[in-house]
Design a protein around this motif. Structure first.
Motif, PDB file in Angstrom:
ATOM      1  N   ASN A   1      -5.124   7.099   9.237  1.00  0.00           N
ATOM      2  CA  ASN A   1      -5.844   6.583   8.070  1.00  0.00           C
ATOM      3  C   ASN A   1      -6.889   5.576   8.526  1.00  0.00           C
ATOM      4  OD1 ASN A   1      -5.197   3.608   7.171  1.00  0.00           O
ATOM      5  ND2 ASN A   1      -3.268   4.418   7.949  1.00  0.00           N
TER       6      ASN A   1
ATOM      7  N   SER B   1      -5.586   1.093  14.973  1.00  0.00           N
ATOM      8  CA  SER B   1      -5.346   1.153  13.523  1.00  0.00           C
ATOM      9  C   SER B   1      -5.551   2.565  12.989  1.00  0.00           C
ATOM     10  CB  SER B   1      -6.286   0.185  12.804  1.00  0.00           C
ATOM     11  OG  SER B   1      -6.196   0.330  11.408  1.00  0.00           O
TER      12      SER B   1
ATOM     13  N   GLY C   1      -0.709  -4.133   3.115  1.00  0.00           N
ATOM     14  CA  GLY C   1      -2.119  -4.360   3.379  1.00  0.00           C
ATOM     15  C   GLY C   1      -2.664  -5.561   2.639  1.00  0.00           C
TER      16      GLY C   1
ATOM     17  N   ASP D   1       0.824  -1.205   0.000  1.00  0.00           N
ATOM     18  CA  ASP D   1       0.000   0.000   0.000  1.00  0.00           C
ATOM     19  C   ASP D   1       0.859   1.256   0.000  1.00  0.00           C
ATOM     20  OD1 ASP D   1      -2.245  -1.574   0.133  1.00  0.00           O
ATOM     21  OD2 ASP D   1      -2.523  -1.348   2.295  1.00  0.00           O
TER      22      ASP D   1
ATOM     23  N   ASP E   1     -10.589  -4.238   9.272  1.00  0.00           N
ATOM     24  CA  ASP E   1      -9.856  -5.504   9.339  1.00  0.00           C
ATOM     25  C   ASP E   1      -9.306  -5.740  10.746  1.00  0.00           C
ATOM     26  OD1 ASP E   1     -10.367  -5.601   6.639  1.00  0.00           O
ATOM     27  OD2 ASP E   1      -8.398  -4.819   6.076  1.00  0.00           O
TER      28      ASP E   1
ATOM     29  N   ASN F   1      -4.250  -8.376   6.285  1.00  0.00           N
ATOM     30  CA  ASN F   1      -4.507  -7.591   7.487  1.00  0.00           C
ATOM     31  C   ASN F   1      -5.116  -8.434   8.602  1.00  0.00           C
ATOM     32  OD1 ASN F   1      -3.560  -5.341   6.163  1.00  0.00           O
ATOM     33  ND2 ASN F   1      -5.571  -4.474   5.741  1.00  0.00           N
TER      34      ASN F   1
ATOM     35  N   SER G   1      -7.838   2.858   6.549  1.00  0.00           N
ATOM     36  CA  SER G   1      -7.819   1.709   5.634  1.00  0.00           C
ATOM     37  C   SER G   1      -7.861   0.359   6.345  1.00  0.00           C
ATOM     38  CB  SER G   1      -6.585   1.775   4.731  1.00  0.00           C
ATOM     39  OG  SER G   1      -5.406   1.647   5.495  1.00  0.00           O
ATOM     40  N   GLY G   2      -7.370   0.268   7.577  1.00  0.00           N
ATOM     41  CA  GLY G   2      -7.316  -1.043   8.219  1.00  0.00           C
ATOM     42  C   GLY G   2      -8.185  -1.185   9.449  1.00  0.00           C
TER      43      GLY G   2
ATOM     44  N   HIS H   1       0.102   2.173   9.595  1.00  0.00           N
ATOM     45  CA  HIS H   1      -0.073   0.826   9.045  1.00  0.00           C
ATOM     46  C   HIS H   1      -1.515   0.367   9.239  1.00  0.00           C
ATOM     47  CE1 HIS H   1       4.281   0.212   8.530  1.00  0.00           C
ATOM     48  NE2 HIS H   1       4.396   0.891   9.656  1.00  0.00           N
ATOM     49  N   PRO H   2      -2.061  -0.425   8.303  1.00  0.00           N
ATOM     50  CA  PRO H   2      -3.433  -0.919   8.463  1.00  0.00           C
ATOM     51  C   PRO H   2      -3.629  -1.672   9.786  1.00  0.00           C
ATOM     52  CG  PRO H   2      -2.651  -1.349   6.241  1.00  0.00           C
ATOM     53  CD  PRO H   2      -1.466  -0.850   7.014  1.00  0.00           C
TER      54      PRO H   2
END
Length: 562
Positions: A493, A529, A250, A225, A499, A255, A495-496, A534-535
């Motif tokens: 972020n 997260s 990712g 990513d 997950d 994840n 993004s994770g 990091h995710p």
């Protein structure tokens, strides 16, 4: 060197290596040893370079070739064959066979093609004779110059003259050096062999432990990513926006497997990457995970994903090269049928081909396996619902848009637009969950900033997370958990987060925790997260998301659904 390397022998012993000859900057008379050291990954043990050569330029040439040079012993000075002193230092120094073995192992592990040189000083008992020999060498060099001897005739002339001047002492010293180098080289080789054997035993033992403990299987995507974060909440198209860019690793499947691995579980992760530099970076980062099920495919590219997010962490634009995920085929996954059929839980992500999802669901039906489906995004959420495969799912973790896609695929009515208020969101989420709960045991509906809604079997005013081994008619209900407070400033972020929630919730289930503990673990993992680049936050541990250390919780709201 070539023969030893071809035979798989990592340590090679000789008397002295060649080098750059005197006036070599003009004649370009440079021994082939040096270029071979630059292209053959092997350790060479020698007494250094004879003083008839240009030792300084030899060391410079070795550096140019990328060769690691170290003096063996208590001094860093590079030896001059018959003398322990040359006036030049080696870049490195090792004091014993174990340090030398560690240097060889670490250097060769980089996958470079250059070798390692260990320069061993002449033993103390020969050092006195060595001084006499060095004086004879200098005299022979001068005589060769006076007589106009040049080129390839120089070395034989000097060696013969030195033997005459020292009355054979140079030959005796040469033999002593060979004996000493062989002794040191064999000690280094033994230390290296011992180190490799211990590592092999450790790897075997760890693999055995992985095989024993891998009762969870995660199948899904793995990505490299690139997260580009703007410094404003509005990003303007057609121009450069101020911000920062960072690389992370990712993929929804990766994840979830990462989160489980950090939380004391040991999932077998099945996926595919290319055989490229991105793949090497992924495997290096994922050393804490069981990636034995990840295949490297030549002439294919590892999946990459680029996300452009605003200052508050919201996704503005995403671009992905995900073609490699189609190589996680039914044929490849079927190689792990034994692990799948004996697993406690199999987790699938929506990046997988339809046929792979159908295959795993058929195994679930046959062996009574619990399958968790993470839909990935609204475009992929329908994959198990294109056939009867969805009826074999035990869990799914969609957001509201993905839940709409699932219902629409099955022909159930869905709202034309997603609601905004919390009450409407909960009503729509429960209405869309009801038809799916006829076959799916539990739905974890993620609601973004609102929190999470757990829909499933009503168990005394709570939800039963653990599926029964047989299908029965049941009462269903929902538990609503508000999200934990995370400010825009704290959000790096998003993004994770989902997950992380899924991985931590599954980890709690596998530890047989109650539903409150499981969901709270998930929400705490999601908060970590959100605050991480990091995710899956590297700081994620069981201790970091222990619900008992976070006592001030808003109690969940239970809602009957039938």
């Amino acid at each position: 060197m070539i023969a030893a390397h071809r035979a798989g022998i990592p340590v090679f012993v000789t008397g002295g290596i060649g080098g750059v000859h005197q006036d070599g900057e003009n004649s370009l008379d440079i021994s082939a040893d040096l270029t071979e050291l630059g292209r053959t990954p092997i350790a060479v043990v020698s007494a250094g370079v004879k003083s008839i050569l240009d030792i300084g330029r030899t060391l410079e040439f070795l550096e140019t070739q990328g060769v690691c040079v170290a003096t063996y012993g208590s001094s860093k000075e590079f030896p001059a064959f018959f003398s322990p002193q040359s006036g030049f230092n080696s870049p490195h120094q090792v004091c014993n066979p174990e340090e030398a073995a560690e240097l060889i192992a670490s250097t060769l592990s980089l996958g470079l093609q250059s070798g390692v040189v260990f320069a061993v000083p002449i033993p103390a008992e020969q050092a006195a004779a060595g001084q006499e020999i060095e004086e004879a060498i200098q005299a022979a060099v001068e005589e060769a110059s006076d007589k106009g001897i040049t080129g390839r005739a120089v070395t034989p002339f000097i060696l013969q003259k030195v033997n005459e001047l020292t009355k054979g002492k140079s030959l005796q010293a040469n033999i002593a050096l060979i004996h000493n180098n062989a002794k040191v080289g064999s000690q280094i080789a033994c230390a290296l062999s011992k180190r490799q054997n211990e590592k092999s035993r450790s790897t075997t033992k760890r693999k055995e432990n992985l095989d024993k403990r891998s009762n969870i299987v995660v199948i899904g995507g793995i990505n490299v990513d690139f997260i580009a974060k703007g410094k404003t909440d509005v990003l303007l198209s057609g121009q450069t926006n101020p911000g920062s860019v960072c690389q992370s690793f990712g993929g929804v499947g990766r994840n979830i497997a990462d989160a489980l691995s950090r939380l004391g579980q040991n999932p077998l992760f099945i996926s595919a990457t290319g055989a490229d530099s991105h793949s090497e970076a992924v495997f290096s980062y994922c050393k804490h995970m069981n990636t034995s099920g990840v295949v490297k495919l030549k002439e294919r590219s590892t999946a990459t994903y680029c996300a452009v997010i605003t200052a508050s962490g919201e996704l503005s634009l995403g671009l992905g090269d995900m073609d490699i995920h189609q190589e996680i085929t039914e044929q490849y996954v079927s190689q792990f049928e034994n692990q799948l059929s004996c697993s406690t839980l199999v987790c699938l992500d929506g990046n997988l081909p339809d046929t792979t999802i159908n295959y795993v669901c058929s195994l679930a039906e046959k062996h009574n396996i619990n399958v968790w489906y993470e839909p990935t995004d609204s475009d992929k959420a329908n994959k198990p619902f294109l056939s009867e495969a969805w009826k074999s799912l035990s869990f799914a973790s969609p957001n509201l848009a993905e839940l709409c896609t699932m219902n629409k695929t099955l022909g159930f009515p869905v709202p034309q637009a997603l609601p905004d208020s919390l009450d409407e969101v909960l009503d729509v989420a429960m209405a869309l969950s009801r038809p799916l709960l006829q076959h799916i045991h539990c739905l974890v509906v993620t609601l973004g900033a609102y929190g999470v809604l757990i829909c499933g079997e009503n168990k005394a005013g709570s939800i039963n997370l653990h599926p029964r081994k047989w299908k029965i008619k049941r009462q269903v209900g929902a538990l609503y958990y508000p999200a934990l407070n995370v400010t825009a400033k704290e959000t790096v972020n998003v993004s994770g987060a989902g997950d992380s929630l899924t991985g931590a919730l599954i980890a709690g289930m596998l530890q047989d925790r109650d539903i409150d503990s499981c969901v709270r673990m998930g929400l705490l993992a999601a908060r970590l997260s959100l605050a991480s680049a990091h995710p899956i936050a590297p700081s994620l541990t069981i201790d970091a998301i222990d619900p008992k250390k976070h006592p001030n919780w808003t109690r969940p709201t239970f809602i009957k659904m039938n």
